[in-house]
Every structure is written in structure tokens, then in C-alpha cells.
Design a protein around this motif. Structure first.
Motif, PDB file in Angstrom:
ATOM      1  N   GLY A  32      11.830  29.096   4.141  1.00  0.00           N
ATOM      2  CA  GLY A  32      11.742  30.045   5.234  1.00  0.00           C
ATOM      3  C   GLY A  32      12.698  31.203   5.169  1.00  0.00           C
ATOM      4  O   GLY A  32      12.775  31.988   6.118  1.00  0.00           O
ATOM      5  N   SER A  33      13.434  31.356   4.061  1.00  0.00           N
ATOM      6  CA  SER A  33      14.374  32.476   3.957  1.00  0.00           C
ATOM      7  C   SER A  33      14.573  32.860   2.506  1.00  0.00           C
ATOM      8  O   SER A  33      14.343  32.052   1.592  1.00  0.00           O
ATOM      9  N   ALA A  34      15.016  34.098   2.301  1.00  0.00           N
ATOM     10  CA  ALA A  34      15.310  34.569   0.947  1.00  0.00           C
ATOM     11  C   ALA A  34      16.490  33.811   0.366  1.00  0.00           C
ATOM     12  O   ALA A  34      16.560  33.593  -0.849  1.00  0.00           O
ATOM     13  N   THR A  35      17.419  33.383   1.208  1.00  0.00           N
ATOM     14  CA  THR A  35      18.588  32.631   0.741  1.00  0.00           C
ATOM     15  C   THR A  35      18.162  31.327   0.087  1.00  0.00           C
ATOM     16  O   THR A  35      18.740  30.908  -0.925  1.00  0.00           O
ATOM     17  N   GLU A  36      17.137  30.687   0.634  1.00  0.00           N
ATOM     18  CA  GLU A  36      16.637  29.432   0.064  1.00  0.00           C
ATOM     19  C   GLU A  36      15.780  29.649  -1.175  1.00  0.00           C
ATOM     20  O   GLU A  36      15.670  28.767  -2.033  1.00  0.00           O
ATOM     21  N   LEU A  37      15.151  30.831  -1.252  1.00  0.00           N
ATOM     22  CA  LEU A  37      14.157  31.058  -2.299  1.00  0.00           C
ATOM     23  C   LEU A  37      14.749  31.019  -3.708  1.00  0.00           C
ATOM     24  O   LEU A  37      14.205  30.338  -4.589  1.00  0.00           O
ATOM     25  N   ALA A  38      15.846  31.742  -3.925  1.00  0.00           N
ATOM     26  CA  ALA A  38      16.390  31.853  -5.284  1.00  0.00           C
ATOM     27  C   ALA A  38      16.741  30.497  -5.898  1.00  0.00           C
ATOM     28  O   ALA A  38      16.309  30.190  -7.025  1.00  0.00           O
ATOM     29  N   PRO A  39      17.525  29.640  -5.222  1.00  0.00           N
ATOM     30  CA  PRO A  39      17.859  28.355  -5.847  1.00  0.00           C
ATOM     31  C   PRO A  39      16.652  27.449  -6.069  1.00  0.00           C
ATOM     32  O   PRO A  39      16.608  26.703  -7.060  1.00  0.00           O
ATOM     33  N   VAL A  40      15.669  27.534  -5.168  1.00  0.00           N
ATOM     34  CA  VAL A  40      14.469  26.715  -5.339  1.00  0.00           C
ATOM     35  C   VAL A  40      13.707  27.140  -6.591  1.00  0.00           C
ATOM     36  O   VAL A  40      13.272  26.306  -7.387  1.00  0.00           O
ATOM     37  N   VAL A  41      13.548  28.445  -6.774  1.00  0.00           N
ATOM     38  CA  VAL A  41      12.826  28.940  -7.951  1.00  0.00           C
ATOM     39  C   VAL A  41      13.581  28.588  -9.230  1.00  0.00           C
ATOM     40  O   VAL A  41      12.977  28.184 -10.234  1.00  0.00           O
ATOM     41  N   ASP A  47       5.083  28.587 -11.659  1.00  0.00           N
ATOM     42  CA  ASP A  47       4.228  29.524 -12.386  1.00  0.00           C
ATOM     43  C   ASP A  47       4.020  30.811 -11.601  1.00  0.00           C
ATOM     44  O   ASP A  47       3.630  31.830 -12.164  1.00  0.00           O
ATOM     45  N   LEU A  48       4.277  30.751 -10.283  1.00  0.00           N
ATOM     46  CA  LEU A  48       4.063  31.905  -9.414  1.00  0.00           C
ATOM     47  C   LEU A  48       4.886  31.741  -8.142  1.00  0.00           C
ATOM     48  O   LEU A  48       5.031  30.631  -7.633  1.00  0.00           O
ATOM     49  N   VAL A  49       5.435  32.867  -7.657  1.00  0.00           N
ATOM     50  CA  VAL A  49       6.113  32.893  -6.367  1.00  0.00           C
ATOM     51  C   VAL A  49       5.298  33.764  -5.421  1.00  0.00           C
ATOM     52  O   VAL A  49       4.915  34.884  -5.771  1.00  0.00           O
ATOM     53  N   ILE A  50       5.017  33.241  -4.233  1.00  0.00           N
ATOM     54  CA  ILE A  50       4.375  34.026  -3.184  1.00  0.00           C
ATOM     55  C   ILE A  50       5.390  34.160  -2.057  1.00  0.00           C
ATOM     56  O   ILE A  50       5.837  33.153  -1.497  1.00  0.00           O
ATOM     57  N   SER A  51       5.767  35.385  -1.737  1.00  0.00           N
ATOM     58  CA  SER A  51       6.846  35.589  -0.769  1.00  0.00           C
ATOM     59  C   SER A  51       6.548  36.728   0.196  1.00  0.00           C
ATOM     60  O   SER A  51       5.948  37.738  -0.187  1.00  0.00           O
ATOM     61  N   ASP A  52       6.998  36.544   1.436  1.00  0.00           N
ATOM     62  CA  ASP A  52       7.018  37.652   2.385  1.00  0.00           C
ATOM     63  C   ASP A  52       8.056  38.663   1.893  1.00  0.00           C
ATOM     64  O   ASP A  52       9.014  38.299   1.200  1.00  0.00           O
ATOM     65  N   ILE A  53       7.874  39.941   2.234  1.00  0.00           N
ATOM     66  CA  ILE A  53       8.852  40.956   1.856  1.00  0.00           C
ATOM     67  C   ILE A  53      10.034  40.943   2.808  1.00  0.00           C
ATOM     68  O   ILE A  53      11.193  40.920   2.384  1.00  0.00           O
ATOM     69  N   ARG A  54       9.752  40.935   4.100  1.00  0.00           N
ATOM     70  CA  ARG A  54      10.821  40.969   5.102  1.00  0.00           C
ATOM     71  C   ARG A  54      11.184  39.546   5.502  1.00  0.00           C
ATOM     72  O   ARG A  54      10.389  38.840   6.113  1.00  0.00           O
ATOM     73  N   ARG A  58      18.535  39.061   7.156  1.00  0.00           N
ATOM     74  CA  ARG A  58      18.562  40.321   7.901  1.00  0.00           C
ATOM     75  C   ARG A  58      17.199  40.726   8.424  1.00  0.00           C
ATOM     76  O   ARG A  58      17.086  41.594   9.274  1.00  0.00           O
ATOM     77  N   GLY A  59      16.139  40.135   7.884  1.00  0.00           N
ATOM     78  CA  GLY A  59      14.801  40.518   8.301  1.00  0.00           C
ATOM     79  C   GLY A  59      14.380  41.864   7.750  1.00  0.00           C
ATOM     80  O   GLY A  59      13.490  42.513   8.285  1.00  0.00           O
ATOM     81  N   ALA A  60      15.035  42.288   6.675  1.00  0.00           N
ATOM     82  CA  ALA A  60      14.688  43.569   6.043  1.00  0.00           C
ATOM     83  C   ALA A  60      13.870  43.257   4.782  1.00  0.00           C
ATOM     84  O   ALA A  60      12.876  42.554   4.853  1.00  0.00           O
ATOM     85  N   ASP A  61      14.303  43.770   3.639  1.00  0.00           N
ATOM     86  CA  ASP A  61      13.515  43.592   2.417  1.00  0.00           C
ATOM     87  C   ASP A  61      14.062  42.489   1.515  1.00  0.00           C
ATOM     88  O   ASP A  61      13.892  42.530   0.298  1.00  0.00           O
ATOM     89  N   GLU A  62      14.689  41.464   2.113  1.00  0.00           N
ATOM     90  CA  GLU A  62      15.311  40.411   1.295  1.00  0.00           C
ATOM     91  C   GLU A  62      14.326  39.687   0.377  1.00  0.00           C
ATOM     92  O   GLU A  62      14.683  39.281  -0.726  1.00  0.00           O
ATOM     93  N   GLY A  63      13.084  39.507   0.837  1.00  0.00           N
ATOM     94  CA  GLY A  63      12.102  38.848  -0.009  1.00  0.00           C
ATOM     95  C   GLY A  63      11.838  39.638  -1.274  1.00  0.00           C
ATOM     96  O   GLY A  63      11.804  39.084  -2.381  1.00  0.00           O
ATOM     97  N   LEU A  64      11.649  40.937  -1.132  1.00  0.00           N
ATOM     98  CA  LEU A  64      11.437  41.813  -2.286  1.00  0.00           C
ATOM     99  C   LEU A  64      12.650  41.818  -3.201  1.00  0.00           C
ATOM    100  O   LEU A  64      12.526  41.643  -4.424  1.00  0.00           O
ATOM    101  N   VAL A  65      13.829  42.005  -2.628  1.00  0.00           N
ATOM    102  CA  VAL A  65      15.061  42.068  -3.422  1.00  0.00           C
ATOM    103  C   VAL A  65      15.267  40.775  -4.202  1.00  0.00           C
ATOM    104  O   VAL A  65      15.616  40.787  -5.389  1.00  0.00           O
ATOM    105  N   THR A  66      15.040  39.654  -3.542  1.00  0.00           N
ATOM    106  CA  THR A  66      15.219  38.355  -4.205  1.00  0.00           C
ATOM    107  C   THR A  66      14.229  38.171  -5.337  1.00  0.00           C
ATOM    108  O   THR A  66      14.587  37.714  -6.431  1.00  0.00           O
ATOM    109  N   CYS A  67      12.977  38.542  -5.116  1.00  0.00           N
ATOM    110  CA  CYS A  67      11.956  38.394  -6.165  1.00  0.00           C
ATOM    111  C   CYS A  67      12.253  39.294  -7.363  1.00  0.00           C
ATOM    112  O   CYS A  67      12.068  38.889  -8.519  1.00  0.00           O
ATOM    113  N   LEU A  68      12.724  40.513  -7.110  1.00  0.00           N
ATOM    114  CA  LEU A  68      13.080  41.400  -8.220  1.00  0.00           C
ATOM    115  C   LEU A  68      14.256  40.835  -9.012  1.00  0.00           C
ATOM    116  O   LEU A  68      14.276  40.914 -10.245  1.00  0.00           O
ATOM    117  N   ALA A  69      15.226  40.246  -8.303  1.00  0.00           N
ATOM    118  CA  ALA A  69      16.366  39.631  -8.988  1.00  0.00           C
ATOM    119  C   ALA A  69      15.916  38.431  -9.820  1.00  0.00           C
ATOM    120  O   ALA A  69      16.375  38.237 -10.949  1.00  0.00           O
TER     121      ALA A  69
END
Length: 214
Positions: A32-41, A47-54, A58-69
Motif C-alpha cells: 500500500g505504499s512506495a516505501t514497501e514497494l522497493a524492498p518487496v520487489v 516479472d512485472l510491477v503494477i503500481s499507482d503513481i501517487r 507524501r501522496g505525490a509521485d512516489e510510485g513513479l519515482v520508486t519504479c524508475l529507481a
């Protein structure tokens, strides 16, 4: 394929997980958060990540930033981003590396299982999927370099093309010096004019303006 989902809405996350499972894919994790996403991946290596952008925190673009990282850490990691909003800047960031394996869909389209399934397969195979609204925005940007400018910024650029100084623009539009400077800086940024002398960038901005009109 093994898929990791990320969305701060528990209802949407569970619904998406059900849709993905019905397509025959394995939902390896749903967070449920970008903070959780990176360690899980990093742990699951999907084979694929499906993520919300916001996303939180912060509710901003953390999903996008995390996926790009994550794509920098795992080159070619396929990511399909979802959003309620059509943001050209987000799409441009996603496409910037030119590597493929990316997608950006509006959430109101994910109820179409055929379209969602096709998007998942395309992105996982290294292709690119863009929502039609986003594709139209990007095409418009290519056709018109001034498309990203606000109406006020267009007014400022028009006066620049007439040879007005910042002081002249300030007087003509009844703006403060700071406001004019802010608009001029935004124009340089949106036209992709890299840092140089302001005089040089003014010339390039005016050339872009004249090119778009002619």
C-alpha cells in the motif's frame, strides 16, 4: 507471470489482485505504499510491477519515482503505472530511458480485462503501452513545442518575441518583477532550454515561438 501490485487504496488493490489472478498470473505481493514497494520487489524479483503513481508517504509521485529507481537497479524491469490523472510529465519521465517495458494507464480503464491483459502482456514482453489520452498529449507536444505553456506563459513569450525586456513585460502585463522572472524561468524549462546565459535562452525561446507559429 509473477506480479507485484502497489496501490494505497485497499479496495482497488484487492480488486486488481483478483483481476490479475483471474488472468492466470501469480500475485506475489500487494503493498500500500512506495516505501514497501522497493524492498518487496528486491526480494520477490517479479516479472512485472503494477503500481499507482501517487503513493504514500507524501501522496505525490512516489510510485513513479520508486519504479524508475527499481528499473535502474534491475535494468529492463517491466512496470505498468496506473493513475487517475493524465500527466504528460509523468509519461515523459517513464519513457525517458527509451528501454521499453513500461506502461501508463488511467485507472478508469482497468475494468476492461481485455485491455488490461493486453497491456500486461505487452509491457512484460518489453513493449510500451500508453493510455490514448496520454498518447494524444505527447503527440500534441511534438507538434507544438509551446503546448506545455500556460496561457500566461504564452503571453510572456509573445512579448519576449516582440523584443520586450523583463521590465517591459512587467509593465505590459501588470506583474511584479518576481512573477515575470518566474514565468520566464518556467518557459525556459518547459521548452527544454538547458542552463546558459539568459540572453541566449531568450533567443532560443523566441525561435521556438516563431517556429510554432510559422
Amino acid at each position: 507471470m509473477r506480479i507485484v501490485l502497489a496501490d494505497d487504496s485497499a479496495l482497488l488493490r484487492e480488486g486488481l489482485a483478483r483481476l490479475v489472478a483471474d488472468m492466470g498470473h501469480d500475485v506475489a505481493a500487494a503493498v500500500g505504499s512506495a516505501t514497501e514497494l522497493a524492498p518487496v520487489v528486491t526480494r520477490v524479483r517479479p516479472d512485472l510491477v503494477i503500481s499507482d503513481i501517487r503513493m504514500p508517504p507524501r501522496g505525490a509521485d512516489e510510485g513513479l519515482v520508486t519504479c524508475l529507481a527499481l528499473r535502474r537497479e534491475v535494468p529492463g524491469l517491466p512496470v505498468l503505472l496506473l493513475s487517475q490523472h493524465t500527466e504528460r510529465a509523468y509519461a515523459e519521465e517513464l519513457l525517458a530511458d527509451g528501454a521499453g517495458g513500461v506502461g501508463y494507464l488511467l485507472k478508469d480503464r482497468i475494468t476492461d480485462m481485455t485491455a488490461l491483459g493486453r497491456a500486461i502482456d505487452t509491457v512484460a514482453a518489453g513493449g510500451t503501452v500508453l493510455d490514448p489520452e496520454l498518447a494524444a498529449l505527447l503527440v500534441a507536444r511534438q507538434r507544438d513545442p509551446l503546448a506545455a505553456l500556460t496561457p500566461r506563459e504564452r503571453e510572456v513569450l509573445t512579448l519576449m518575441a516582440e523584443g520586450r525586456s523583463n521590465g517591459g513585460i512587467q509593465e505590459a502585463l501588470v506583474l511584479s518583477a518576481g512573477a515575470v522572472e518566474k514565468h520566464v524561468t518556467a518557459i525556459f524549462s518547459k521548452l527544454g532550454l538547458v542552463p546558459a546565459s539568459d540572453d541566449h535562452r531568450r533567443v532560443l525561446a523566441v525561435l521556438a515561438y516563431l517556429g510554432a507559429r510559422g
